[in-house]
Design a protein around this motif. Structure first.
Motif, PDB file in Angstrom:
ATOM      1  N   VAL A  57       1.235  10.316  -8.552  1.00 49.57           N
ATOM      2  CA  VAL A  57      -0.071  10.832  -8.110  1.00 49.57           C
ATOM      3  C   VAL A  57      -1.206   9.904  -8.573  1.00 49.57           C
ATOM      4  N   ASN A  58      -1.030   9.271  -9.726  1.00 48.13           N
ATOM      5  CA  ASN A  58      -2.060   8.333 -10.206  1.00 48.13           C
ATOM      6  C   ASN A  58      -2.234   7.146  -9.262  1.00 48.13           C
ATOM      7  N   CYS A  59      -1.192   6.830  -8.478  1.00 45.28           N
ATOM      8  CA  CYS A  59      -1.267   5.704  -7.533  1.00 45.28           C
ATOM      9  C   CYS A  59      -2.006   6.068  -6.247  1.00 45.28           C
ATOM     10  N   MET A  60      -2.446   7.337  -6.135  1.00 43.61           N
ATOM     11  CA  MET A  60      -3.161   7.757  -4.918  1.00 43.61           C
ATOM     12  C   MET A  60      -4.505   7.055  -4.768  1.00 43.61           C
ATOM     13  N   GLN A  61      -5.077   6.672  -5.914  1.00 44.59           N
ATOM     14  CA  GLN A  61      -6.401   6.045  -5.856  1.00 44.59           C
ATOM     15  C   GLN A  61      -6.240   4.602  -5.392  1.00 44.59           C
ATOM     16  N   THR A  62      -6.073   4.410  -4.100  1.00 46.77           N
ATOM     17  CA  THR A  62      -5.859   3.064  -3.578  1.00 46.77           C
ATOM     18  C   THR A  62      -6.462   2.958  -2.183  1.00 46.77           C
ATOM     19  N   GLU A  63      -6.833   1.751  -1.815  1.00 44.73           N
ATOM     20  CA  GLU A  63      -7.362   1.510  -0.467  1.00 44.73           C
ATOM     21  C   GLU A  63      -6.219   1.168   0.503  1.00 44.73           C
ATOM     22  N   ASN A  64      -5.041   0.867  -0.071  1.00 42.85           N
ATOM     23  CA  ASN A  64      -3.900   0.427   0.751  1.00 42.85           C
ATOM     24  C   ASN A  64      -3.313   1.623   1.502  1.00 42.85           C
ATOM     25  N   LEU A  65      -3.429   1.603   2.829  1.00 45.58           N
ATOM     26  CA  LEU A  65      -3.008   2.751   3.649  1.00 45.58           C
ATOM     27  C   LEU A  65      -1.507   2.990   3.545  1.00 45.58           C
ATOM     28  N   GLU A  66      -0.720   1.902   3.513  1.00 47.26           N
ATOM     29  CA  GLU A  66       0.741   2.034   3.420  1.00 47.26           C
ATOM     30  C   GLU A  66       1.130   2.758   2.129  1.00 47.26           C
ATOM     31  N   LEU A  67       0.507   2.335   1.008  1.00 51.67           N
ATOM     32  CA  LEU A  67       0.824   2.948  -0.282  1.00 51.67           C
ATOM     33  C   LEU A  67       0.395   4.413  -0.309  1.00 51.67           C
ATOM     34  N   LYS A  68      -0.776   4.670   0.268  1.00 48.08           N
ATOM     35  CA  LYS A  68      -1.275   6.050   0.284  1.00 48.08           C
ATOM     36  C   LYS A  68      -0.322   6.957   1.074  1.00 48.08           C
ATOM     37  N   LYS A  69       0.198   6.445   2.194  1.00 48.48           N
ATOM     38  CA  LYS A  69       1.146   7.227   2.994  1.00 48.48           C
ATOM     39  C   LYS A  69       2.382   7.576   2.184  1.00 48.48           C
ATOM     40  N   LEU A  70       2.886   6.597   1.421  1.00 46.13           N
ATOM     41  CA  LEU A  70       4.107   6.821   0.631  1.00 46.13           C
ATOM     42  C   LEU A  70       3.868   7.857  -0.469  1.00 46.13           C
ATOM     43  N   VAL A  71       2.702   7.753  -1.120  1.00 48.44           N
ATOM     44  CA  VAL A  71       2.385   8.716  -2.191  1.00 48.44           C
ATOM     45  C   VAL A  71       2.267  10.122  -1.598  1.00 48.44           C
ATOM     46  N   TYR A  72       1.625  10.229  -0.427  1.00 48.75           N
ATOM     47  CA  TYR A  72       1.494  11.529   0.230  1.00 48.75           C
ATOM     48  C   TYR A  72       2.863  12.096   0.620  1.00 48.75           C
ATOM     49  N   LEU A  73       3.775  11.215   1.037  1.00 45.36           N
ATOM     50  CA  LEU A  73       5.135  11.653   1.392  1.00 45.36           C
ATOM     51  C   LEU A  73       5.835  12.251   0.167  1.00 45.36           C
ATOM     52  N   TYR A  74       5.665  11.561  -0.973  1.00 42.44           N
ATOM     53  CA  TYR A  74       6.246  12.055  -2.238  1.00 42.44           C
ATOM     54  C   TYR A  74       5.641  13.414  -2.592  1.00 42.44           C
ATOM     55  N   LEU A  75       4.338  13.493  -2.426  1.00 41.03           N
ATOM     56  CA  LEU A  75       3.604  14.710  -2.774  1.00 41.03           C
ATOM     57  C   LEU A  75       4.089  15.904  -1.943  1.00 41.03           C
ATOM     58  N   ILE A  76       4.274  15.685  -0.634  1.00 42.52           N
ATOM     59  CA  ILE A  76       4.746  16.760   0.248  1.00 42.52           C
ATOM     60  C   ILE A  76       6.083  17.292  -0.246  1.00 42.52           C
ATOM     61  N   ASN A  77       6.942  16.370  -0.686  1.00 40.07           N
ATOM     62  CA  ASN A  77       8.293  16.769  -1.074  1.00 40.07           C
ATOM     63  C   ASN A  77       8.333  17.534  -2.391  1.00 40.07           C
ATOM     64  N   TYR A  78       7.516  17.118  -3.345  1.00 37.56           N
ATOM     65  CA  TYR A  78       7.652  17.714  -4.683  1.00 37.56           C
ATOM     66  C   TYR A  78       6.562  18.715  -5.060  1.00 37.56           C
TER      67      TYR A  78
END
Length: 897
Positions: A57-78
């Motif tokens: 969740v700490n990696c959410m603070q990013t401008e990189n759209l690809e990374l943000k998508k991956l963090v959101y995917l993790y978030l949805i799951n857990y």
């Protein structure tokens, strides 16, 4: 992830979690991005990486759209399993929903809808409200769908915050995709609500028809399906709607075509001009024909829908019968559907073509298809009086080929032709009698016996022919026995000579004394009394004139047909069943455990067990009962042979139990499905044995997916290794359609013990007042018998271990088990009365010593060896009761998984 990202899936290092934790907190962006990819890869292959929640969740603070998508995917799951930590992400959602980049704003709102955690729902309302009025249409259309998801979690909140009104405003949006998504969301909400929410007015109608031209194909489907609920005020408005919708018939997507056909068919009911109707029928034929050039699966769906259309409006495809001729390489399911439609479209004008086709099909290799083709010829004869003679001559030609199953099927349909046209075609009986010896199928035998009995006065050797069947009377199926009984009585009444007299005596004796079939026995007694008291009355009853049978090619009731036509392009029109018979649209009453174990469909990771015991089908999410069966069975499957005494006295039980109030819903995970709704004709039963406060219970859940109320539930258990039996009557209040209930049934052990080697099989029978008895198998987990007094002192454990001989020690590996935390494992085992005694280190492995105790003081001395986080657990046990060891290992494997 791109193709070269596959390397992230090969992370199998032992210290993976701590390593990932370090990388996620790295100061370098690239390293953090790679670490998140590794986490997602591990999550995708089923590894538990929930302990990294805070770091990801700490990696959410990013401008990189690809990374943000991956963090959101993790978030949805857990987020579901870590609701308290999910709140940490709320601020980022709020911030992202105001990001200058519309893709990030939309991503934030989409993820908000997928995180199904009640605690954070209210925090998401403000960002969602902003996004519904966003300047960018991509954000607005995403927000519209989010409202439907939010409604599913908390309907009250959606209504209070005015989201429904906001959705209705979006129908007037200038972007057609926003309109389509708003319509889709409102339709979804309407389906799960009992009161009217989405009603199309004439103003809304024009907005939707305008948006229709510019939407994507699925947007068009949503709009068309919603328009199909609109009832035009008059013929003029209906014509206007049809005119605007007709261009959609040319669309490449078959879902759009079928949805357009549905609207046109519904509006045609209101159009009075015959010219307009005729013109519409002409326009609808080519797109429907085009659907038949698609792949077989789409052809099948199209054919099932066309089957309904031609029952309502046969003129649409009356001139297109050739497109339904079967190709040699059509799959069998497509051929069968084409055959049905050909029968419906057969007319005096095209019958010669159709019969040529059917005759050709009757020489193919697929037996089922051949039978259906032969029967189709008979059905055409019944449907078209002027073509009956041609149909019969084709049937006689097929009989002459002397292929056994063709002959039998021909006899079955000729019997129906005789019923349809009495005293017309009886001259062919002699030809049929030549095939008597080859008949071996019950329906064909029964048909031939009916013909002999019905026309006994025209068949010189009718008594000899019937006598040949009577020799095997006791072994014949009930269908044949009933026909033999009636045919013999007919023969006796028509020719009361000595031969038939002896035959009737033998048959009546067989059918009353030597049978256990009540239908046969009752009919025989009625005939016996009629013949012995009043032979003339017997003639009036048995030889009465039969009603002429009618064409059955349009079998559906008109009201059902109208309902199915209103549901064209849905599962309903494929199953030919109204939606409520297999889908429950009314949400079941909320359960106490819904917050913890609710619908996980959004995440793609099911929290319920993937399979019920003994191969039962996967369970649906807790709290709903929306199962779509592939096939509804006609009757209960017969009980297994190994269950002779099960439910033997069920009918004698006291049924006068007054149902008590439904017990409070139980908390805990969804139960394994043991009787899927596809097998239980809409009733789904989930259950498992559990232990509370020193007492064993059967935790059982019933979900009613049938269209009617189910009541009068009773349960019984077969003899089993542990003699488990119900300690009380099952008390379930009447179950309304779509409702589910869960209850604890107290169990008593050692009541009804089965002999033989110990096993974990529990055979269960459940009955209610509306359905047959359902039988299913469950497993008895040994740990429900582990007593609360199973904890031993270290000294006592060592002494007991030494006192037992070495041949009482057994070892087994559990390759699928992983111990992620020693403390959590010890806690979980203690909850099942497997108590921790001591722990030691052996190289890099942890060795745990534990104890458990069965009733009657039987101890289990246990040694568990494992490396934390590494698959594979070794379990050793010493016990005086060697017979129970296989069941013990089954239980331990389940507890360490």
């Amino acid at each position: 992830m791109s193709g070269h990202d596959s390397k992230y899936f090969s992370t199998t290092k032992k210290g993976e979690i701590p390593e990932l934790k370090e990388e996620l907190n790295s100061q370098y962006k690239d390293k953090r991005r790679d670490a998140v990819k590794k986490v997602i890869a591990a999550m995708t292959v089923g590894k538990d990486v929930s302990s990294l929640f805070t770091d990801v969740v700490n990696c959410m603070q990013t401008e990189n759209l690809e990374l943000k998508k991956l963090v959101y995917l993790y978030l949805i799951n857990y987020a579901k399993s870590q609701p308290d930590l999910a709140i940490l992400a709320v601020n980022t959602f709020v911030k992202d929903s105001q990001d200058p980049n519309p893709l990030i704003r939309a991503l934030a709102v989409r993820t908000m809808g997928c995180i199904r955690v009640d605690k954070i729902t209210e925090y998401l309302c403000d960002p969602l409200q902003r996004c519904l009025k966003d300047d960018d249409p991509y954000v607005r259309k995403t927000a519209a769908i989010c409202v439907a998801k939010l409604y599913d979690i908390n309907a009250e909140l959606v209504e209070d915050r005015g989201f429904l009104e906001a959705l209705k405003d979006l129908i007037s949006d200038n972007n057609p995709m926003v309109v389509a998504n708003a319509v889709a969301a409102l339709a979804e909400i309407q389906d799960s609500s009992v009161r009217p929410i989405f009603e199309i007015s004439s103003h809304t109608l024009s907005k939707l028809l305008t948006a229709l031209n510019e939407c994507t194909e699925w947007g068009q489907v949503f709009i068309l399906d919603s328009l199909s609920r609109y009832k035009a005020a008059d013929a003029r408005e209906a014509e206007n709607i049809v005119e605007r919708v007709t261009p959609r018939l040319q669309h490449a997507n078959c879902a759009v075509v079928l949805s357009a056909v549905k609207i046109i068919l519904l509006q045609m009911e209101l159009i009075t001009s015959t010219d307009v109707v005729r013109n519409l029928c002409k326009k609808m034929a080519p797109p429907l024909v085009t659907l038949l050039s698609a792949e077989p699966e789409i052809q099948y769906v199209a054919l099932r829908n066309i089957n309904l259309i031609v029952q309502k409006r046969p003129t649409i495809l009356a001139h297109e019968i050739k497109v339904f001729f079967c190709k040699y390489n059509d799959p069998i399911y497509v051929k069968m559907e084409k055959l049905e439609i050909m029968i419906k479209l057969a007319s005096d004008r095209n019958i010669d073509q159709v019969l040529l086709e059917f005759k050709e099909y009757a020489t193919e290799v697929d037996v089922d298809f051949v039978r259906k083709a032969v029967r189709a010829i008979g059905r055409c004869a019944i449907k078209l009086e002027r073509a009956a003679e041609r149909c019969i001559s084709v049937l006689l030609e097929l009989i002459k080929i002397k292929v056994n199953y063709v002959v039998q099927e021909a006899i079955i349909v000729i019997k129906d032709i005789f019923r349809r046209y009495p005293n017309t075609y009886e001259s062919i009986i002699a030809t049929l009698c030549e095939s008597l010896d080859t008949l071996d199928e019950p329906e064909a035998k029964a048909s031939m016996i009916w013909i002999i009995g019905e026309y006994a006065e025209r068949i010189d050797n009718a008594d000899e022919l019937l006598e040949s069947f009577l020799e095997t009377f006791p072994e014949e199926p009930a269908l044949v026995q009933l026909q033999l009984l009636t045919a013999t009585v007919k023969l006796f009444l028509k020719k009361p000579t000595e031969g038939p007299q002896q035959m009737i005596q033998a048959v009546l004796n067989n059918a009353t004394v030597e049978t256990d079939n009540p239908d046969l026995r009752d009919r025989a007694y009625i005939y016996w009394r009629l013949l012995s008291t009043d032979p003339e009355a017997a003639k009036d009853v048995v030889l009465a004139e039969k009603p002429v049978i009618s064409d059955d090619s349009n079998q559906l009731d008109s009201s059902l047909l109208d309902e199915l036509l209103a549901n064209i392009s849905t599962l309903s029109s494929v199953y030919h069943k109204p939606p409520e018979s297999f889908v429950s649209r009314v949400k079941a009453a909320p359960r106490a455990d819904d917050e913890e174990f609710g619908d996980t469909a959004e995440t793609g990771y099911s929290e319920s067990p993937s399979q019920g015991v003994d191969g039962a089908s996967p369970s649906s999410s807790a709290g709903t009962s929306s199962n779509v069966p592939v096939k509804q069975p006609a009757a209960a499957s017969p009980p297994p042979a190994a269950m002779p005494d099960l439910l033997g006295d069920l009918m004698g039980m006291d049924n006068a139990i007054v149902p008590v109030d439904e017990p409070a819903a139980l908390s805990g995970p969804p139960l394994p499905v043991l009787l899927p709704s596809t097998t239980g004709q809409g009733l789904q039963i989930s259950a498992q044995l559990t232990r509370h406060d020193g007492q064993i219970y059967y935790d059982i859940s019933f979900e009613n997916g049938t269209p009617g109320v189910l009541d009068g539930f009773m349960i019984q258990f077969n003899k089993n290794t542990f003699g488990l039996a119900a300690g009380e009557a099952l008390q379930v209040t009447p179950l309304q359609p779509g409702q589910s209930t869960r209850t604890l049934l107290q169990m008593i052990p050692f009541q009804n013990i089965s002999p033989g080697a110990p096993n974990s099989l529990l055979q269960v029978a459940v009955k209610n007042n509306q359905q047959p008895v359902w039988y299913f198998n469950d497993k008895i987990p040994l740990h429900v018998f582990f007593g609360e007094d199973g904890k031993m002192e270290r000294a006592g454990f060592l002494e007991a271990w030494k006192s037992l001989p070495d041949d009482h020690e057994f070892t087994k590996e559990f390759p699928g088990s992983v111990i992620s935390s020693i403390d959590a494992t010890v806690e979980r085992l203690a909850a099942s009365n497997v108590f921790f005694i001591a722990k030691r280190k052996n190289a890099n492995m942890d060795v745990l010593y534990l104890s458990a105790k069965m009733p009657r003081g039987i101890p289990f001395l246990i040694e568990v060896t494992a490396a934390v986080g590494v698959p594979g657990v070794k379990c050793a046990v010493k016990t005086p009761n060697r017979e129970m060891v296989p069941l013990f290992f089954e239980a331990m494997e389940a507890l360490t998984k």
